[in-house]
Design an enzyme around this catalytic site. Structure first.
Site, PDB file in Angstrom:
ATOM      1  N   HIS A  26      -8.394   9.157  -2.239  1.00  0.00           N
ATOM      2  CA  HIS A  26      -7.391   9.576  -0.666  1.00  0.00           C
ATOM      3  C   HIS A  26      -8.459   9.413   0.758  1.00  0.00           C
ATOM      4  CE1 HIS A  26      -3.210   9.128   1.179  1.00  0.00           C
ATOM      5  NE2 HIS A  26      -4.081   8.811   2.096  1.00  0.00           N
ATOM      6  N   TYR A  43       3.282  10.643  -0.387  1.00  0.00           N
ATOM      7  CA  TYR A  43       3.735   9.444   0.801  1.00  0.00           C
ATOM      8  C   TYR A  43       4.779  10.085   0.254  1.00  0.00           C
ATOM      9  CZ  TYR A  43      -0.494   6.354   2.525  1.00  0.00           C
ATOM     10  OH  TYR A  43      -1.756   6.289   3.271  1.00  0.00           O
ATOM     11  N   ASP A  80       0.957  -1.367   0.224  1.00  0.00           N
ATOM     12  CA  ASP A  80      -0.200  -0.227   0.054  1.00  0.00           C
ATOM     13  C   ASP A  80       0.830   0.890  -0.151  1.00  0.00           C
ATOM     14  OD1 ASP A  80      -2.751   1.362   0.675  1.00  0.00           O
ATOM     15  OD2 ASP A  80      -1.559   2.848   1.806  1.00  0.00           O
ATOM     16  N   LYS A  94      -2.743   6.171  -4.518  1.00  0.00           N
ATOM     17  CA  LYS A  94      -4.372   7.052  -4.035  1.00  0.00           C
ATOM     18  C   LYS A  94      -4.028   8.431  -4.944  1.00  0.00           C
ATOM     19  CE  LYS A  94      -3.872   4.507   0.499  1.00  0.00           C
ATOM     20  NZ  LYS A  94      -2.605   4.253   1.072  1.00  0.00           N
TER      21      LYS A  94
END
Ligand code: A2P
Length: 323
Positions: free
Chosen positions: A108, A46, A41, A75
């Protein structure tokens, strides 16, 4: 296995939020794949998709794995929650990951920012994030469906949404959401939300299944403090762990997986990566489950309220139960 459409999502995945150190994450991904993790994931926001892509490429090129064996999730970021930005941000993620498609693409968050794009991911004005209050989630979903049709995402889903937002999407969806990813752990069991998902055949994936004990540094970067939930030292969790000869983390993860909820514990430590995967060789009995269910604190057990984004709670799509 949790049921998702069209491919099955492994119930245990590797979470990578806050895995900021590239070398450390590279090593962790190598170890995770060696151990048998197949569900990874990540998210555009990120900033670690390239590391995921690098390691996946090594494994694919060496023939140690095939693309079909992997389940890669990423996402649509908060700055891309707009119908015209979905394809663009998915393309950026695919470039980062070095892949032709992802297995699951998630919105997200249901609340977007008025951003010019990837160079200004979190626009701030007068100390507050600049919210986009005009875009409707239904319109974004229509663009999510288009990326399934063009083969760039095998399935699509939602994250950080409440029940009413899920109902709204289900009402208009031509491609139904396969998965909802939300915070979930023994202190925050999300029973109502899970019931909504069950009614619509949407699988649930729990982030922060261990209560995110390492989130303090992240909060510090925003000048905030994070009060750890401490669920790994909860006396009930510790007692049940001792009874089964398992660790508190394994009990927390098993509790979710035993209910068909997927988990994505984050770790960059080889021993803990191994531990988090070894939860299918024991079973919590009905009394254990009852005791663990009794730890639910409801809304006050939530640890992530996006309060590091000042003013985000003013967004009309900010889930009411997050306030
Ligand atoms: P580390 O990466 O050093 O292993 P969550 O997934 O709930 O956000 O939790 C992730 C945090 O919990 C990270 O700080 C991670 O640290 C730590 N962690 C991961 N697995 C375990 C485990 N089995 N026992 C204790 N802490 C763990």
């Amino acid at each position: 296995m949790a049921s998702t459409n069209p491919k099955t999502m492994p119930l245990i995945g590797l979470g990578t939020w806050l895995s900021d150190n590239e070398e450390e994450l590279d090593r962790a991904l190598e170890t995770a794949l060696e151990l048998g993790y197949r569900h990874i994931d990540t998210a555009w926001i990120y900033k670690n998709e390239k590391v995921v892509g690098r390691v996946v490429k090594r494994w694919l090129d060496s023939g140690r794995i095939t693309r079909k064996e992997l389940f890669i999730v990423t996402k649509l970021p908060i700055c891309g929650i707009h119908p015209e930005k979905v394809a663009h941000f998915l393309n950026l993620s695919l470039q980062n990951l070095g892949l032709d498609y992802v297995d699951l693409y998630l919105i997200h968050v249901p609340f977007g920012l008025d951003s010019s794009g990837e160079n200004d991911p979190i626009p701030i004005s007068n100390g507050k994030v600049v919210i986009d209050s005009r875009t409707k989630l239904e319109a974004v979903w229509a663009s999510m469906e288009a990326v399934v049709r063009n083969g760039k995402a095998a399935s699509i889903g939602l994250s950080n949404c409440d029940s009413s937002q899920i109902e709204r999407i289900v009402r208009v969806a031509k491609v139904p959401p396969a998965c909802l990813q939300v915070e979930g752990h023994v202190y925050f069991q999300q029973k109502e939300l899970r019931a909504t998902c069950a009614r619509h055949g949407i699988s649930v994936c729990a982030y922060s299944p261990l209560g995110s004990p390492g989130r303090g540094d992240f909060y510090q970067n925003f000048g905030r403090t994070f009060k750890p939930l401490g669920l790994l030292s909860d006396s009930t969790v510790v007692r049940i762990a001792k009874k089964h000869g398992k660790s508190p983390a394994q009990v927390c993860l098993r509790f979710l997986v035993q209910q068909g909820i997927a988990v994505i514990p984050k770790s960059v430590n080889a021993q803990r990566l191994k531990e988090n995967l070894q939860i299918l060789d024991f079973e919590l009995d009905s009394q254990d489950m009852k005791d663990l269910e009794g730890l639910d604190k409801g809304a006050s057990g939530r640890s992530l309220k996006f309060d590091f984004l000042p003013g985000i709670e003013d967004h009309p799509a900010f889930p009411k139960d997050m306030k």
